[in-house]
Design an enzyme around this catalytic site. Structure first.
Site, PDB file in Angstrom:
ATOM      1  N   ARG A   1      -9.542   3.065  -7.679  1.00  0.00           N
ATOM      2  CA  ARG A   1      -8.795   3.008  -6.437  1.00  0.00           C
ATOM      3  C   ARG A   1      -9.803   3.010  -5.295  1.00  0.00           C
ATOM      4  NH1 ARG A   1      -4.563   0.792  -6.973  1.00  0.00           N
ATOM      5  NH2 ARG A   1      -4.165   1.384  -4.836  1.00  0.00           N
TER       6      ARG A   1
ATOM      7  N   ASN B   1       1.207   4.002  -3.036  1.00  0.00           N
ATOM      8  CA  ASN B   1       0.912   5.428  -2.831  1.00  0.00           C
ATOM      9  C   ASN B   1       1.993   6.307  -3.457  1.00  0.00           C
ATOM     10  OD1 ASN B   1      -1.535   5.259  -1.550  1.00  0.00           O
ATOM     11  ND2 ASN B   1      -0.748   5.657   0.507  1.00  0.00           N
TER      12      ASN B   1
ATOM     13  N   GLU C   1       0.835  -1.208   0.000  1.00  0.00           N
ATOM     14  CA  GLU C   1       0.000   0.000   0.000  1.00  0.00           C
ATOM     15  C   GLU C   1       0.871   1.261   0.000  1.00  0.00           C
ATOM     16  OE1 GLU C   1      -3.129  -0.182  -0.396  1.00  0.00           O
ATOM     17  OE2 GLU C   1      -3.654  -2.193   0.270  1.00  0.00           O
TER      18      GLU C   1
END
Lengths: 117, 146
Positions: free
Chosen positions: B108, B54, B50
């Protein structure tokens, strides 16, 4: 092939496998959407049985397909979810939008036998 | 409480999406020396995936930049992971950490920080617009011994 698609009795099933992250999700999305556009299946089933890893990109994949199904009144199922996958789908509130089915305890038991690196 | 550092590794990579898999595998392989359970390793891999995603999609949206990963393991089983970029920064960290909020459309899920928070013991985010973002993830490995 990261996804095998199978259509039978108004159900389009996408058998996903391997690792689902932001990098791999694009190809999966493309293949599933191509079939969906052609078939407009009343039910789309996303089968996570052979998925060895997923992050929230997989939740994005499920949500994106849900929105497409909504456009024509189709339904969504996400099945064979590992405990981690199930936990992540619940974080997103997907249980209100799609039918979520975790793996059965016997399937999980068989999996414990495998070792991951 | 004082933690005793026992080992560390620093990795620098380009912000290419193919490196998401490399980053989580590398961190997981390094954390394996603490003898974690499969579940603990999965939590760490997911959180790292994650954080690195990002950087790729948010910090460097239209450019290619560097992502630095710094993994440290401590005597009491703590693993601390710093994920750092020199990208665009986050204007509103509180907003970015809200579950289901994403600045990037419907593919997303907007769950990145929520997953990091839920799968690790501690998450901290520091960011400055135009200068970059540092995310620190911590988890205490209880391991297979217990």
């Amino acid at each position: 092939m990261p996804v095998q698609l199978h259509y039978e009795k108004c159900r389009l099933t996408a058998f996903l496998s391997g690792e689902i992250d932001h990098h791999s999700a694009a190809a999966l999305r493309g293949q599933i959407d191509q079939s969906m556009m052609k078939l407009h299946p009343p039910t789309l089933v996303l089968d996570f049985g052979e998925v060895s890893f997923m992050d929230s990109s997989a939740v994005g994949l499920v949500m994106g397909r849900y929105k497409q199904l909504c456009a024509y009144g189709g339904e969504l199922e996400a099945v064979n979810l590992s405990p981690v996958a199930y936990r992540m789908m619940q974080l997103s509130g997907l249980q209100a939008l799609a039918r979520l089915k975790p793996k059965t305890p016997s399937e999980l038991g068989a999996e414990k036998e495998k070792t991951y690196v | 409480m004082k933690h005793t550092l026992i080992n560390q590794v620093k990795l620098e990579m380009d912000s290419r999406s193919v490196n998401e898999g490399f980053a989580r595998a590398a961190v997981s392989a390094f954390a394996a020396q603490l003898d974690p359970t499969v579940e603990e390793l999965t939590d760490i891999k997911t959180a790292v995936s994650e954080a690195v995603t990002n950087c790729i999609v948010h910090a460097y949206p239209d450019t290619r930049g560097k992502i630095t990963l710094w993994v440290r393991v401590y005597g009491d089983g703590l693993v601390r992971i710093l994920v750092k970029d020199r990208g665009c920064g986050i204007a509103d960290i509180a907003k970015a950490r809200e579950p289901l909020y994403s600045s990037l459309g419907e593919e997303r899920a907007g769950l990145g920080f929520a997953v990091m928070e839920s799968f690790m013991d501690k998450l901290s985010v520091r960011s400055r617009a135009g200068a970059g973002t540092s995310v620190t993830l911590e988890k205490r490995i209880k391991g297979r011994a217990q």
